[in-house]
Design a protein around this motif. Structure first.
Motif, PDB file in Angstrom:
ATOM      1  N   VAL A 180      -6.052  -1.426 -12.184  1.00 14.09           N
ATOM      2  CA  VAL A 180      -5.063  -0.840 -11.291  1.00 14.09           C
ATOM      3  C   VAL A 180      -5.112   0.673 -11.433  1.00 14.09           C
ATOM      4  O   VAL A 180      -4.936   1.210 -12.529  1.00 14.09           O
ATOM      5  N   VAL A 181      -5.358   1.373 -10.324  1.00 16.16           N
ATOM      6  CA  VAL A 181      -5.498   2.836 -10.376  1.00 16.16           C
ATOM      7  C   VAL A 181      -4.410   3.556  -9.587  1.00 16.16           C
ATOM      8  O   VAL A 181      -4.358   4.783  -9.580  1.00 16.16           O
ATOM      9  N   GLY A 182      -3.543   2.812  -8.916  1.00 16.46           N
ATOM     10  CA  GLY A 182      -2.470   3.446  -8.162  1.00 16.46           C
ATOM     11  C   GLY A 182      -1.466   2.422  -7.683  1.00 16.46           C
ATOM     12  O   GLY A 182      -1.786   1.235  -7.558  1.00 16.46           O
ATOM     13  N   ILE A 183      -0.241   2.868  -7.437  1.00 19.19           N
ATOM     14  CA  ILE A 183       0.833   1.979  -6.994  1.00 19.19           C
ATOM     15  C   ILE A 183       1.588   2.660  -5.856  1.00 19.19           C
ATOM     16  O   ILE A 183       1.813   3.867  -5.887  1.00 19.19           O
ATOM     17  N   GLN A 184       1.950   1.886  -4.841  1.00 12.24           N
ATOM     18  CA  GLN A 184       2.784   2.407  -3.779  1.00 12.24           C
ATOM     19  C   GLN A 184       3.707   1.308  -3.272  1.00 12.24           C
ATOM     20  O   GLN A 184       3.426   0.126  -3.434  1.00 12.24           O
ATOM     21  N   GLN A 185       4.799   1.736  -2.685  1.00  9.21           N
ATOM     22  CA  GLN A 185       5.756   0.780  -2.143  1.00  9.21           C
ATOM     23  C   GLN A 185       5.396   0.474  -0.691  1.00  9.21           C
ATOM     24  O   GLN A 185       4.682   1.233  -0.045  1.00  9.21           O
ATOM     25  N   ALA A 222      11.250  -5.205  -1.897  1.00  3.71           N
ATOM     26  CA  ALA A 222      10.306  -4.601  -0.944  1.00  3.71           C
ATOM     27  C   ALA A 222       8.858  -5.012  -1.157  1.00  3.71           C
ATOM     28  O   ALA A 222       8.018  -4.760  -0.301  1.00  3.71           O
ATOM     29  N   GLY A 223       8.558  -5.648  -2.294  1.00  2.00           N
ATOM     30  CA  GLY A 223       7.162  -5.904  -2.595  1.00  2.00           C
ATOM     31  C   GLY A 223       6.482  -4.645  -3.095  1.00  2.00           C
ATOM     32  O   GLY A 223       7.115  -3.591  -3.267  1.00  2.00           O
ATOM     33  N   LYS A 224       5.187  -4.714  -3.310  1.00  7.06           N
ATOM     34  CA  LYS A 224       4.458  -3.563  -3.841  1.00  7.06           C
ATOM     35  C   LYS A 224       2.990  -3.660  -3.454  1.00  7.06           C
ATOM     36  O   LYS A 224       2.451  -4.754  -3.305  1.00  7.06           O
ATOM     37  N   ALA A 241      -9.827  -1.717  -3.556  1.00  8.76           N
ATOM     38  CA  ALA A 241      -9.062  -2.601  -2.676  1.00  8.76           C
ATOM     39  C   ALA A 241      -7.587  -2.293  -2.855  1.00  8.76           C
ATOM     40  O   ALA A 241      -7.179  -1.641  -3.829  1.00  8.76           O
ATOM     41  N   TYR A 242      -6.785  -2.743  -1.902  1.00  9.26           N
ATOM     42  CA  TYR A 242      -5.332  -2.663  -2.000  1.00  9.26           C
ATOM     43  C   TYR A 242      -4.785  -4.081  -2.082  1.00  9.26           C
ATOM     44  O   TYR A 242      -5.121  -4.920  -1.247  1.00  9.26           O
ATOM     45  N   VAL A 243      -3.961  -4.344  -3.069  1.00  9.93           N
ATOM     46  CA  VAL A 243      -3.388  -5.668  -3.261  1.00  9.93           C
ATOM     47  C   VAL A 243      -1.896  -5.620  -2.957  1.00  9.93           C
ATOM     48  O   VAL A 243      -1.134  -4.920  -3.637  1.00  9.93           O
ATOM     49  N   TYR A 244      -1.490  -6.339  -1.915  1.00  9.60           N
ATOM     50  CA  TYR A 244      -0.071  -6.441  -1.572  1.00  9.60           C
ATOM     51  C   TYR A 244       0.535  -7.626  -2.301  1.00  9.60           C
ATOM     52  O   TYR A 244       0.079  -8.766  -2.159  1.00  9.60           O
ATOM     53  N   LEU A 245       1.571  -7.344  -3.094  1.00  9.80           N
ATOM     54  CA  LEU A 245       2.314  -8.386  -3.812  1.00  9.80           C
ATOM     55  C   LEU A 245       3.667  -8.540  -3.127  1.00  9.80           C
ATOM     56  O   LEU A 245       4.448  -7.580  -3.063  1.00  9.80           O
ATOM     57  N   PRO A 265       0.912  -5.566   5.353  1.00  4.55           N
ATOM     58  CA  PRO A 265       1.986  -5.898   4.399  1.00  4.55           C
ATOM     59  C   PRO A 265       3.347  -6.018   5.076  1.00  4.55           C
ATOM     60  O   PRO A 265       4.113  -6.946   4.784  1.00  4.55           O
ATOM     61  N   GLN A 266       3.640  -5.068   5.981  1.00  2.20           N
ATOM     62  CA  GLN A 266       4.933  -5.093   6.660  1.00  2.20           C
ATOM     63  C   GLN A 266       5.095  -6.360   7.495  1.00  2.20           C
ATOM     64  O   GLN A 266       6.161  -6.978   7.509  1.00  2.20           O
ATOM     65  N   GLU A 267       4.035  -6.755   8.193  1.00  4.12           N
ATOM     66  CA  GLU A 267       4.110  -7.940   9.041  1.00  4.12           C
ATOM     67  C   GLU A 267       4.247  -9.204   8.203  1.00  4.12           C
ATOM     68  O   GLU A 267       5.026 -10.101   8.529  1.00  4.12           O
ATOM     69  N   ALA A 268       3.493  -9.275   7.091  1.00  2.00           N
ATOM     70  CA  ALA A 268       3.573 -10.454   6.215  1.00  2.00           C
ATOM     71  C   ALA A 268       4.969 -10.585   5.611  1.00  2.00           C
ATOM     72  O   ALA A 268       5.519 -11.693   5.511  1.00  2.00           O
TER      73      ALA A 268
END
Length: 369
Positions: free
Chosen positions: A95-100, A111-113, A130-134, A171-174
């Motif tokens: 993991v190299v970065g985090i965003q909301q 809100a997820g992450k 890659a970007y992983v939406y949780l 992510p927003q749609e899911a």
């Protein structure tokens, strides 16, 4: 201001409009037959055309996600030469970065992450971001011991992974659909199919070249299942892609039903492209070329027990006729084929945004936790 910033696009549009108006306004004054007037007319026309082309280019980049930054546009982003440590203790996913998730607050359980990761492939020797939406449920106590289904979401070529978040709003749609109980909470792995830039590998294990197929069907699934609470069975994994990513999604499910149980192709195609960006893909092997031709597989290989979704438009899509042929050839047990055909559309973000809600609901109904 970034290349994909709306402010940059609006500034370019405003500049084009202003220069066009000035050209019309000043043209009579520059009508004299003098060197200064000729140069003035030339300069006004050139400036107007340049700003017009800049505005169109910026709009096209926002619609298709060709370049993510100014450095990427001017060729300063090379993205090569990564050394991978495969010794004991080296984690396959870092993991190299985090965003909301934009517009949904800052608390992950609400809100997820989205985590930016680097995925290292011990078998393929490929490293890719890659970007992983949780989803919010991932952080909620009642789901603490639950595994989640995952869907890999691919761009086209060249594409940018950021466009899946900022342009297509996956992510927003899911999250919206899961909140409305229209799909189950699902982890999204958003990335480019171009894992060996700048080459377009068409998601193939190229003889003597990048082993892209191995990366997606083995390394990625194993690494992410170890990092996150994702199931390890094919029924737990799906793939969605647009354009080149759609071809890759269908192919992985058809060639590796033990890896992906469902695949959706938005404006996808059914045979690997070959051009200057791909180079030689098959090393002269006609057998390998046929096996990566999806229409050939439908006619000559046993159909796998997977679920496939294809999309197109009656007007505006070049893949419409091929999509109808694919549907007709694939609709036999045990393969389950579904389609989404719009009356009008195109090979662009606007069309895909119209298809994404239905695609996510379809994928959610095909995957198990």
């Amino acid at each position: 201001m970034g290349l994909t910033s709306m402010a940059v696009l609006l500034l370019a549009i405003a500049a084009a409009v202003v220069l066009f108006a000035l050209t019309i306004w000043l043209w009579p004054r520059l009508g004299k037959k003098s060197v200064g007037s000729v140069l003035g007319r030339f300069g006004m026309m050139l400036a107007t055309q340049l700003t017009l082309f800049a505005a169109i280019g910026l709009w096209a980049n926002q619609s298709f996600g060709f370049f993510a930054s100014w450095a990427d546009l001017f060729g300063l982003e090379k993205g090569q030469g990564v050394v991978v440590d495969h010794s004991a203790g080296s984690k396959p996913v870092e993991v190299v970065g985090i965003q909301q998730v934009k517009g949904h607050g800052t608390v992950p359980s609400i809100a997820g992450k989205v985590e930016k990761v680097n995925i290292k492939g011990p078998e393929s020797k490929i490293v890719s971001p890659a970007y992983v939406y949780l989803p919010p449920e991932y952080f909620q106590p009642q789901y603490a011991h639950k595994t989640f289904p995952a869907s890999v979401v691919l761009t086209g070529f060249p594409g940018t992974a950021e466009a899946l978040i900022k342009g297509l709003h996956y992510p927003q749609e899911a999250q919206k659909l899961a909140k409305a109980k229209k799909m189950q909470p699902t982890i999204l792995v958003m990335m480019r199919p171009t894992v060996a830039p700048p080459r377009d590998t068409e998601c193939i294990d190229i003889p003597g070249g990048p082993q892209t197929e191995t990366f997606f069907t083995k390394d990625l699934r194993k690494g992410l299942s170890e990092q996150y609470r994702i199931g390890t069975k094919a029924a737990n994994w799906g793939m969605i892609g647009d354009s080149t990513g759609g071809y890759c999604a269908l192919k992985f499910a058809m060639r590796h039903p033990d890896a992906y149980g469902a695949a959706a192709a938005l404006s996808g195609y059914y045979k690997a492209a070959q051009d200057a960006t791909t180079g030689s893909l098959f090393g002269g092997s006609k057998k390998l070329e046929k096996e990566n031709d999806l229409m050939w597989r439908l006619k000559n290989k046993p159909l796998p027990p997977v679920s496939l979704l294809v999309t197109s438009s009656k007007q505006g899509e070049h893949n419409y006729e091929d999509t109808l042929k694919f549907i007709d050839a694939a609709k036999h047990h045990p393969t389950r084929v579904s389609s989404m055909i719009l009356d009008t559309g195109g090979h662009n973000f606007n069309t895909w945004r119209r298809e994404i809600p239905g695609t996510l609901q379809w994928m959610g109904s095909r995957l198990s936790a």
